[in-house]
Design a protein around this motif. Structure first.
Motif, PDB file in Angstrom:
ATOM      1  N   VAL A 145      11.166  43.091  69.257  1.00  0.00           N
ATOM      2  CA  VAL A 145      12.681  44.280  70.815  1.00  0.00           C
ATOM      3  C   VAL A 145      12.237  42.318  72.182  1.00  0.00           C
ATOM      4  CG1 VAL A 145      11.974  45.918  71.895  1.00  0.00           C
ATOM      5  CG2 VAL A 145      14.437  45.542  72.154  1.00  0.00           C
ATOM      6  N   VAL A 146      12.895  42.605  72.442  1.00  0.00           N
ATOM      7  CA  VAL A 146      12.976  41.902  73.923  1.00  0.00           C
ATOM      8  C   VAL A 146      13.465  42.500  75.177  1.00  0.00           C
ATOM      9  CG1 VAL A 146      13.796  39.631  75.346  1.00  0.00           C
ATOM     10  CG2 VAL A 146      12.755  39.556  72.387  1.00  0.00           C
ATOM     11  N   ASP A 147      12.738  42.769  76.297  1.00  0.00           N
ATOM     12  CA  ASP A 147      13.584  43.012  77.423  1.00  0.00           C
ATOM     13  C   ASP A 147      14.027  42.499  78.096  1.00  0.00           C
ATOM     14  OD1 ASP A 147      11.558  41.912  78.898  1.00  0.00           O
ATOM     15  OD2 ASP A 147       9.568  43.267  78.976  1.00  0.00           O
ATOM     16  N   GLY A 193      20.718  35.491  75.370  1.00  0.00           N
ATOM     17  CA  GLY A 193      22.018  35.408  74.136  1.00  0.00           C
ATOM     18  C   GLY A 193      21.453  33.960  74.147  1.00  0.00           C
ATOM     19  N   THR A 194      20.719  33.375  74.228  1.00  0.00           N
ATOM     20  CA  THR A 194      20.548  31.716  74.407  1.00  0.00           C
ATOM     21  C   THR A 194      19.473  31.593  73.630  1.00  0.00           C
ATOM     22  OG1 THR A 194      19.169  31.244  76.287  1.00  0.00           O
ATOM     23  CG2 THR A 194      21.918  30.847  76.028  1.00  0.00           C
ATOM     24  N   ILE A 195      18.828  32.141  72.851  1.00  0.00           N
ATOM     25  CA  ILE A 195      17.661  31.762  71.939  1.00  0.00           C
ATOM     26  C   ILE A 195      17.332  33.535  71.062  1.00  0.00           C
ATOM     27  CG2 ILE A 195      15.296  32.158  72.525  1.00  0.00           C
ATOM     28  CD1 ILE A 195      14.933  31.273  75.019  1.00  0.00           C
ATOM     29  N   ALA A 196      16.805  32.835  69.830  1.00  0.00           N
ATOM     30  CA  ALA A 196      16.590  34.229  69.168  1.00  0.00           C
ATOM     31  C   ALA A 196      15.649  33.535  68.243  1.00  0.00           C
ATOM     32  CB  ALA A 196      18.053  33.985  67.821  1.00  0.00           C
ATOM     33  N   TYR A 197      14.888  35.152  67.779  1.00  0.00           N
ATOM     34  CA  TYR A 197      14.101  35.340  67.501  1.00  0.00           C
ATOM     35  C   TYR A 197      13.306  35.588  65.644  1.00  0.00           C
ATOM     36  CZ  TYR A 197      11.923  34.605  72.059  1.00  0.00           C
ATOM     37  OH  TYR A 197      11.950  34.312  73.511  1.00  0.00           O
ATOM     38  N   SER A 215      10.899  40.878  63.293  1.00  0.00           N
ATOM     39  CA  SER A 215      10.638  40.273  64.447  1.00  0.00           C
ATOM     40  C   SER A 215      12.304  39.592  65.083  1.00  0.00           C
ATOM     41  CB  SER A 215       9.454  38.961  64.609  1.00  0.00           C
ATOM     42  OG  SER A 215       9.355  39.132  65.529  1.00  0.00           O
ATOM     43  N   ILE A 216      13.306  40.072  64.434  1.00  0.00           N
ATOM     44  CA  ILE A 216      14.646  39.474  64.319  1.00  0.00           C
ATOM     45  C   ILE A 216      14.756  40.330  65.829  1.00  0.00           C
ATOM     46  CG2 ILE A 216      17.409  39.444  64.825  1.00  0.00           C
ATOM     47  CD1 ILE A 216      16.311  39.772  61.863  1.00  0.00           C
ATOM     48  N   ALA A 217      15.173  39.258  67.204  1.00  0.00           N
ATOM     49  CA  ALA A 217      15.412  39.787  67.995  1.00  0.00           C
ATOM     50  C   ALA A 217      15.836  38.346  69.657  1.00  0.00           C
ATOM     51  CB  ALA A 217      13.977  40.032  68.792  1.00  0.00           C
ATOM     52  N   PHE A 218      16.864  38.783  70.826  1.00  0.00           N
ATOM     53  CA  PHE A 218      17.441  38.115  71.290  1.00  0.00           C
ATOM     54  C   PHE A 218      17.006  37.686  72.589  1.00  0.00           C
ATOM     55  CE2 PHE A 218      19.812  39.616  67.530  1.00  0.00           C
ATOM     56  CZ  PHE A 218      20.109  38.097  67.485  1.00  0.00           C
ATOM     57  N   SER A 219      17.248  37.049  72.872  1.00  0.00           N
ATOM     58  CA  SER A 219      17.325  36.670  74.650  1.00  0.00           C
ATOM     59  C   SER A 219      18.238  37.878  75.835  1.00  0.00           C
ATOM     60  CB  SER A 219      16.347  35.065  75.587  1.00  0.00           C
ATOM     61  OG  SER A 219      17.715  34.682  74.816  1.00  0.00           O
ATOM     62  N   PRO A 220      18.133  37.603  76.542  1.00  0.00           N
ATOM     63  CA  PRO A 220      18.929  38.439  77.247  1.00  0.00           C
ATOM     64  C   PRO A 220      20.325  37.657  77.443  1.00  0.00           C
ATOM     65  CG  PRO A 220      16.597  38.902  78.184  1.00  0.00           C
ATOM     66  CD  PRO A 220      17.069  38.011  77.086  1.00  0.00           C
ATOM     67  N   ARG A 241      16.468  46.709  77.844  1.00  0.00           N
ATOM     68  CA  ARG A 241      17.917  46.759  77.585  1.00  0.00           C
ATOM     69  C   ARG A 241      18.608  46.928  76.165  1.00  0.00           C
ATOM     70  NH1 ARG A 241      19.090  41.706  75.324  1.00  0.00           N
ATOM     71  NH2 ARG A 241      17.416  41.335  74.328  1.00  0.00           N
ATOM     72  N   LEU A 242      19.618  47.801  76.799  1.00  0.00           N
ATOM     73  CA  LEU A 242      20.895  49.299  75.938  1.00  0.00           C
ATOM     74  C   LEU A 242      21.415  47.849  75.013  1.00  0.00           C
ATOM     75  CD1 LEU A 242      22.240  51.393  78.212  1.00  0.00           C
ATOM     76  CD2 LEU A 242      20.162  51.719  76.751  1.00  0.00           C
ATOM     77  N   GLU A 243      21.213  48.160  73.479  1.00  0.00           N
ATOM     78  CA  GLU A 243      21.951  47.457  72.373  1.00  0.00           C
ATOM     79  C   GLU A 243      23.734  47.327  72.681  1.00  0.00           C
ATOM     80  OE1 GLU A 243      19.661  45.608  68.369  1.00  0.00           O
ATOM     81  OE2 GLU A 243      19.152  46.734  70.167  1.00  0.00           O
ATOM     82  N   PRO A 244      24.006  46.109  72.846  1.00  0.00           N
ATOM     83  CA  PRO A 244      25.292  46.153  72.699  1.00  0.00           C
ATOM     84  C   PRO A 244      26.058  47.099  70.774  1.00  0.00           C
ATOM     85  CG  PRO A 244      24.403  43.657  71.773  1.00  0.00           C
ATOM     86  CD  PRO A 244      23.295  44.738  72.232  1.00  0.00           C
ATOM     87  N   ASP A 245      26.869  47.082  71.374  1.00  0.00           N
ATOM     88  CA  ASP A 245      27.765  47.748  69.801  1.00  0.00           C
ATOM     89  C   ASP A 245      28.369  46.500  68.925  1.00  0.00           C
ATOM     90  OD1 ASP A 245      28.104  49.610  70.762  1.00  0.00           O
ATOM     91  OD2 ASP A 245      30.318  49.576  71.673  1.00  0.00           O
ATOM     92  N   VAL A 246      28.562  46.459  67.971  1.00  0.00           N
ATOM     93  CA  VAL A 246      27.959  45.153  67.020  1.00  0.00           C
ATOM     94  C   VAL A 246      29.513  45.274  66.522  1.00  0.00           C
ATOM     95  CG1 VAL A 246      28.112  47.372  64.653  1.00  0.00           C
ATOM     96  CG2 VAL A 246      27.701  44.332  64.488  1.00  0.00           C
ATOM     97  N   LEU A 247      30.208  43.845  66.444  1.00  0.00           N
ATOM     98  CA  LEU A 247      31.655  43.691  66.497  1.00  0.00           C
ATOM     99  C   LEU A 247      32.353  42.918  64.774  1.00  0.00           C
ATOM    100  CD1 LEU A 247      32.448  41.606  69.060  1.00  0.00           C
ATOM    101  CD2 LEU A 247      33.068  43.774  69.054  1.00  0.00           C
ATOM    102  N   ILE A 248      32.605  43.926  64.285  1.00  0.00           N
ATOM    103  CA  ILE A 248      32.666  44.044  62.936  1.00  0.00           C
ATOM    104  C   ILE A 248      34.144  43.377  62.690  1.00  0.00           C
ATOM    105  CG2 ILE A 248      31.253  45.683  61.791  1.00  0.00           C
ATOM    106  CD1 ILE A 248      33.681  47.756  61.341  1.00  0.00           C
TER     107      ILE A 248
END
Length: 290
Positions: free
Chosen positions: A200-202, A155-159, A148-153, A283-290
């Motif tokens: 996933v969070v909408d 980015g201020t909340i994580a689940y 259940s890893i997910a985030f508010s639109p 929401r479309l998933e953002p790219d990960v910054l490596i």
């Protein structure tokens, strides 16, 4: 089968997980964890492509148009989309043969949260990690089945959840880095025999969770109230992802692991991946910054 649910891919995964969508190629990626398979399905074409990775893997994130970050039992690997070449980027619990990767999601800032767990779901063997621009931190330890890893639109909340405990946790988050701030609090508790799996969070902040063991997709308002449920034709849905150029539909993976022969005969769609045709503001998933 419910009228708003159809089979997206008829490949039956033993343990389907980690769906994520690439809008550029209109392709859904997901995994059969225990068989080390990466699966690809272009939404506008027939057929599913299966790729043997040679190790257990559970999630992927887009780096750019040419590369993906693949989460496996040994760590984070960069995969070239064209050649399929897999190169270890960051080792994670690579010397611990008893653990593997599980759930993951990219924070709006580009950080990746992901979980590890025992291969036999041993109590407390797993952790939740944060990875951003080459830095890796362990956030939470002693977790049995991270999900259940997910985030508010914004980015201020994580689940996140420990499926074995039956609670989804909510924690304040730094929107710039994706790091948690303060102590986690209970967001939702399991109200039935089913378990919290992937989420996933909408765009409205509603959390959509796959309810393992009870065959439904459950939607929870930002306050934690159950506001909607969609029945699925399988008892073990595992994780949802928004798909489509407008992120207005949901794909849901599932699994047949642990089902008896009789149960599998009664549940012929177990392990397949489904399309839930709802009018959602995803929401479309953002790219990960490596």
């Amino acid at each position: 089968m419910p009228t708003n649910v159809s089979v997206l891919s008829d490949h039956a995964c033993e343990l389907g997980e980690g769906p994520s969508y690439d809008p550029v190629s209109d392709t859904l990626y997901w995994f059969d964890i225990v068989n080390g398979l990466l699966l690809e399905k272009c939404l506008g074409k027939d057929g599913t492509t299966t790729i043997q990775l040679g190790q257990m893997a559970s999630a992927q994130a887009n780096i750019d148009g040419e590369r993906q970050l693949i989460l496996t039992e040994t760590g984070l690997h960069v995969r070239d989309r064209t050649s399929g070449r897999l190169v270890l980027h960051t080792s994670v619990e690579a010397t611990n043969a008893a653990t593997r990767s599980n759930d993951a999601r990219v924070h709006p800032c580009g950080a990746l949260w992901f979980g590890t767990m025992g291969k036999q779901a041993e109590t407390g063997a797993g952790s939740v990690y944060w990875f951003f621009r080459g830095e890796l931190r362990q956030l939470y330890s002693g977790i049995s089945i991270p999900n259940s890893i997910a985030f508010s639109p914004d980015g201020t909340i994580a689940y996140y959840a420990d499926t074995a405990v039956g609670r989804i946790m909510r924690v304040a988050c730094d929107a710039r880095t994706g790091l948690p701030e303060g102590e986690p609090k209970v967001f939702a508790e399991s109200e039935s025999a089913g378990s919290f799996d992937g989420s996933v969070v909408d765009a409205d902040g509603t959390l959509w969770n796959a309810r393992w063991g009870e065959g439904r997709l459950a939607a929870y308002a930002p306050g934690g109230e159950l506001v909607q449920a969609v029945l699925l034709p399988v008892s073990q849905p595992s994780c949802p992802a928004f798909v489509g150029k407008n992120a207005d539909r949901l794909a849901v993976t599932s699994a047949w692991i642990g089902l008896s022969d009789d149960a599998r005969r009664a549940e012929p769609d177990a392990g397949r991946t489904f399309l839930v045709d709802l009018s959602v503001k995803g929401r479309l998933e953002p790219d990960v910054l490596i």
